[in-house]
Scaffold this active site. Sequence first.
Site, PDB file in Angstrom:
ATOM      1  N   CYS A 298      -1.118  -2.091  15.140  1.00  0.00           N
ATOM      2  CA  CYS A 298      -0.950  -2.087  13.688  1.00  0.00           C
ATOM      3  C   CYS A 298      -1.401  -3.207  12.810  1.00  0.00           C
ATOM      4  O   CYS A 298      -0.914  -4.339  13.167  1.00  0.00           O
ATOM      5  CB  CYS A 298       0.636  -1.909  13.593  1.00  0.00           C
ATOM      6  SG  CYS A 298       1.025  -1.450  11.908  1.00  0.00           S
TER       7      CYS A 298
ATOM      8  N   CYS B 270       3.320   8.586   1.007  1.00  0.00           N
ATOM      9  CA  CYS B 270       3.592   7.663   2.272  1.00  0.00           C
ATOM     10  C   CYS B 270       3.820   6.497   1.695  1.00  0.00           C
ATOM     11  O   CYS B 270       3.119   5.697   0.968  1.00  0.00           O
ATOM     12  CB  CYS B 270       2.532   7.651   3.256  1.00  0.00           C
ATOM     13  SG  CYS B 270       2.606   6.475   4.459  1.00  0.00           S
TER      14      CYS B 270
ATOM     15  N   CYS C  63       3.793  -4.530  16.657  1.00  0.00           N
ATOM     16  CA  CYS C  63       2.982  -3.565  17.349  1.00  0.00           C
ATOM     17  C   CYS C  63       1.674  -3.984  17.472  1.00  0.00           C
ATOM     18  O   CYS C  63       1.031  -4.365  16.273  1.00  0.00           O
ATOM     19  CB  CYS C  63       3.284  -2.129  16.676  1.00  0.00           C
ATOM     20  SG  CYS C  63       4.682  -1.745  16.575  1.00  0.00           S
TER      21      CYS C  63
ATOM     22  N   CYS D  87       5.334  -6.773   8.044  1.00  0.00           N
ATOM     23  CA  CYS D  87       6.172  -6.578   8.955  1.00  0.00           C
ATOM     24  C   CYS D  87       6.330  -7.374  10.014  1.00  0.00           C
ATOM     25  O   CYS D  87       5.428  -8.347  10.393  1.00  0.00           O
ATOM     26  CB  CYS D  87       5.686  -5.246   9.786  1.00  0.00           C
ATOM     27  SG  CYS D  87       6.685  -4.270  10.773  1.00  0.00           S
TER      28      CYS D  87
ATOM     29  N   ASN E 297      -6.184   4.342  14.954  1.00  0.00           N
ATOM     30  CA  ASN E 297      -7.252   3.724  14.109  1.00  0.00           C
ATOM     31  C   ASN E 297      -7.268   2.389  14.431  1.00  0.00           C
ATOM     32  O   ASN E 297      -6.612   1.575  14.189  1.00  0.00           O
ATOM     33  CB  ASN E 297      -6.487   4.023  12.930  1.00  0.00           C
ATOM     34  CG  ASN E 297      -7.439   4.240  11.590  1.00  0.00           C
ATOM     35  OD1 ASN E 297      -8.388   3.741  11.776  1.00  0.00           O
ATOM     36  ND2 ASN E 297      -7.069   4.797  10.530  1.00  0.00           N
TER      37      ASN E 297
ATOM     38  N   GLY F  99       5.955  -1.638   7.190  1.00  0.00           N
ATOM     39  CA  GLY F  99       7.110  -2.052   7.293  1.00  0.00           C
ATOM     40  C   GLY F  99       7.972  -1.384   8.221  1.00  0.00           C
ATOM     41  O   GLY F  99       7.657  -0.140   8.577  1.00  0.00           O
ATOM     42  N   GLU F 100       9.172  -1.794   8.675  1.00  0.00           N
ATOM     43  CA  GLU F 100       9.985  -1.023   9.583  1.00  0.00           C
ATOM     44  C   GLU F 100      11.284  -0.866   8.682  1.00  0.00           C
ATOM     45  O   GLU F 100      12.016  -1.509   8.607  1.00  0.00           O
ATOM     46  CB  GLU F 100      10.265  -1.996  10.950  1.00  0.00           C
ATOM     47  CG  GLU F 100      11.620  -1.344  11.707  1.00  0.00           C
ATOM     48  CD  GLU F 100      11.592   0.008  12.044  1.00  0.00           C
ATOM     49  OE1 GLU F 100      10.134   0.438  12.319  1.00  0.00           O
ATOM     50  OE2 GLU F 100      12.432   0.673  11.925  1.00  0.00           O
TER      51      GLU F 100
ATOM     52  N   CYS G 140      -3.393   1.657   8.750  1.00  0.00           N
ATOM     53  CA  CYS G 140      -2.181   1.247   8.053  1.00  0.00           C
ATOM     54  C   CYS G 140      -2.067  -0.261   7.894  1.00  0.00           C
ATOM     55  O   CYS G 140      -2.109  -1.035   8.744  1.00  0.00           O
ATOM     56  CB  CYS G 140      -0.944   1.695   8.850  1.00  0.00           C
ATOM     57  SG  CYS G 140       0.698   1.452   8.004  1.00  0.00           S
TER      58      CYS G 140
ATOM     59  N   SER H 238      10.068   6.901   9.623  1.00  0.00           N
ATOM     60  CA  SER H 238       9.445   6.681  10.682  1.00  0.00           C
ATOM     61  C   SER H 238      10.005   5.373  11.166  1.00  0.00           C
ATOM     62  O   SER H 238       9.807   4.296  10.474  1.00  0.00           O
ATOM     63  CB  SER H 238       8.003   6.673  10.821  1.00  0.00           C
ATOM     64  OG  SER H 238       7.151   6.007  12.124  1.00  0.00           O
TER      65      SER H 238
ATOM     66  N   SER I 169       8.396   6.248  16.868  1.00  0.00           N
ATOM     67  CA  SER I 169       7.302   5.810  17.499  1.00  0.00           C
ATOM     68  C   SER I 169       7.361   5.588  18.920  1.00  0.00           C
ATOM     69  O   SER I 169       7.927   4.266  19.223  1.00  0.00           O
ATOM     70  CB  SER I 169       6.747   4.581  16.765  1.00  0.00           C
ATOM     71  OG  SER I 169       6.538   4.916  15.074  1.00  0.00           O
ATOM     72  N   LEU I 170       6.773   6.499  19.840  1.00  0.00           N
ATOM     73  CA  LEU I 170       7.159   6.012  21.295  1.00  0.00           C
ATOM     74  C   LEU I 170       5.910   5.550  21.851  1.00  0.00           C
ATOM     75  O   LEU I 170       6.004   4.327  22.560  1.00  0.00           O
ATOM     76  CB  LEU I 170       7.372   7.369  21.762  1.00  0.00           C
ATOM     77  CG  LEU I 170       7.972   7.526  23.273  1.00  0.00           C
ATOM     78  CD1 LEU I 170       9.156   6.688  23.097  1.00  0.00           C
ATOM     79  CD2 LEU I 170       8.099   8.808  23.516  1.00  0.00           C
TER      80      LEU I 170
ATOM     81  N   GLU J 172       0.790  -1.213  -0.195  1.00  0.00           N
ATOM     82  CA  GLU J 172       0.007   0.041   0.110  1.00  0.00           C
ATOM     83  C   GLU J 172       0.824   1.323   0.169  1.00  0.00           C
ATOM     84  O   GLU J 172       1.831   1.246   0.587  1.00  0.00           O
ATOM     85  CB  GLU J 172      -0.648   0.048   1.245  1.00  0.00           C
ATOM     86  CG  GLU J 172      -1.842  -0.842   1.475  1.00  0.00           C
ATOM     87  CD  GLU J 172      -2.545  -0.485   2.804  1.00  0.00           C
ATOM     88  OE1 GLU J 172      -3.077  -1.564   3.433  1.00  0.00           O
ATOM     89  OE2 GLU J 172      -2.628   0.424   3.532  1.00  0.00           O
TER      90      GLU J 172
HETATM   91  N1  SAH Z   1       7.636   0.812  11.486  1.00  0.00           N
HETATM   92  C1  SAH Z   1       7.629   2.361  11.800  1.00  0.00           C
HETATM   93  C2  SAH Z   1       6.826   3.120  10.332  1.00  0.00           C
HETATM   94  C3  SAH Z   1       5.309   2.348  10.012  1.00  0.00           C
HETATM   95  S1  SAH Z   1       3.906   2.893  10.790  1.00  0.00           S
HETATM   96  C4  SAH Z   1       7.151   2.668  12.852  1.00  0.00           C
HETATM   97  O1  SAH Z   1       6.783   1.867  13.721  1.00  0.00           O
HETATM   98  O2  SAH Z   1       7.349   4.009  13.220  1.00  0.00           O
HETATM   99  C5  SAH Z   1       3.885   4.631  11.023  1.00  0.00           C
HETATM  100  C6  SAH Z   1       3.218   5.019  12.289  1.00  0.00           C
HETATM  101  O3  SAH Z   1       1.725   4.569  12.318  1.00  0.00           O
HETATM  102  C7  SAH Z   1       3.895   4.467  13.570  1.00  0.00           C
HETATM  103  O4  SAH Z   1       3.874   5.338  14.435  1.00  0.00           O
HETATM  104  C8  SAH Z   1       2.949   3.445  13.890  1.00  0.00           C
HETATM  105  O5  SAH Z   1       2.940   3.007  15.273  1.00  0.00           O
HETATM  106  C9  SAH Z   1       1.358   3.951  13.604  1.00  0.00           C
HETATM  107  N2  SAH Z   1       0.466   3.237  13.629  1.00  0.00           N
HETATM  108  C10 SAH Z   1       0.278   2.002  12.957  1.00  0.00           C
HETATM  109  N3  SAH Z   1      -0.929   1.450  13.158  1.00  0.00           N
HETATM  110  C11 SAH Z   1      -1.655   2.552  13.633  1.00  0.00           C
HETATM  111  C12 SAH Z   1      -3.047   2.453  13.921  1.00  0.00           C
HETATM  112  N4  SAH Z   1      -3.706   1.409  13.813  1.00  0.00           N
HETATM  113  N5  SAH Z   1      -3.537   3.621  14.506  1.00  0.00           N
HETATM  114  C13 SAH Z   1      -2.436   4.587  14.861  1.00  0.00           C
HETATM  115  N6  SAH Z   1      -1.352   4.700  14.464  1.00  0.00           N
HETATM  116  C14 SAH Z   1      -0.868   3.685  13.896  1.00  0.00           C
END
Ligand code: SAH
Length: 351
Positions: free
Chosen positions: A122, A108, A119, A115, A293, A162-163, A336, A194, A217-218, A95
């Site tokens: 996600c 984006c 998380c 991935c 989301n 992806g990371e 995402c 990110s 991403s904290l 995507e």
């Molecule tokens: N792997 C990377 C980049 C991909 S995700 C990372 O972890 O940063 C991009 C951002 O969207 C990250 O901050 C991730 O934690 C956040 N994200 C993923 N799924 C989400 C969701 N369902 N709602 C809100 N943020 C989300």
Amino acid sequence: MTNDKKDIRSMTLAELTDTLTDMGEKKFRGKQIFSWLHSRHAASFDEMTDLSRELRKKLEETFQLITLIPVTVLVSEIDGTRKYLFRLPDGNVIESVLMKYKHGSSVCVSSQAGCRMGCRFCASTLDGLARNLAPSEILEQIYGIIRDTGEKVSNVVIMGSGEPLDNYDNVIRFIRLLTDENGCHLSQRNITLSTCGIVPGIRRLAEEDLPITLALSLHASDDESRRELMPIARKYSIREVISACDDYFARTGRRISYEYSLVKDVNDSEEHARRLAALLRGRNCHVNLIPVNPIKERNFRSISRTEAQNFKLTLEKYGINATIRREMGRDIQGACGQLRRKFQSEETVYQ
Ligand code: SAH
């Protein structure tokens, strides 16, 4: 990759020039073909009309030209955001999103198919990692969108599935190719990467001399809560992650953007906001608040706009800069990685 031919869109100008001269071509052909690939976004060798038919045939026999064609495009009726699903040469799908802002358009991109970071909130990680994307496959998400819309893309965020630091070499090559003055020539300052916080990757990135923005991403303000949301937190503590970000800032002068997805009753209290402010105190940084989301596979709930606003106000009271991410394409988005998942499960059903 599906065959042994060299992936020409992943080659640097120097590599391309060397290969072409080894094939008996003049040196200037390197720049000429590089420009076709990265500045004019050629989808086939046949488009390269200022090359002889014979040379085009030779290129066809020697190289693989990765070109992504959209399988599905969803267009938001609210703000024109376009969500693309591309099929890769091996059948995987990924995507990408085009967002239109007043100051220009932003794409984006995904850096991996799937991935493996796990998380909890996600969708991209639910089926694990399929594979890393080649530099050409990351570039082609942008070029494919440009071919489809004619849009001028001024910003790129590596925030799709992806990371990126788990596909380090290909992502760095992608950034260098995208910003090469002989190609697309996007400004390095207009790229954001990110990461979920792979500390050695952040430290390595700081040494690359690339003035890109790092988004971290904290999502939590203490290690215990972070470990519940993000498995990577079992490997690196918040202190280690922030210290790596501090060093990134010291080295590059680029302000860190901390991402914090707000999940109802998990990390959204005033106490959490105060702790987050204390963690980041004194730093030249920015907090990007993302109301989570929700994905159907997990029962995380999002928070209201007012609750997000209150969280932001608490941060600001303690001197921390914050914005609530504007939701783009609310009617098409899904979280995402959701479109990819939906497509894959439907394909299984209909095959
Ligand atoms: N792997 C990377 C980049 C991909 S995700 C990372 O972890 O940063 C991009 C951002 O969207 C990250 O901050 C991730 O934690 C956040 N994200 C993923 N799924 C989400 C969701 N369902 N709602 C809100 N943020 C989300």
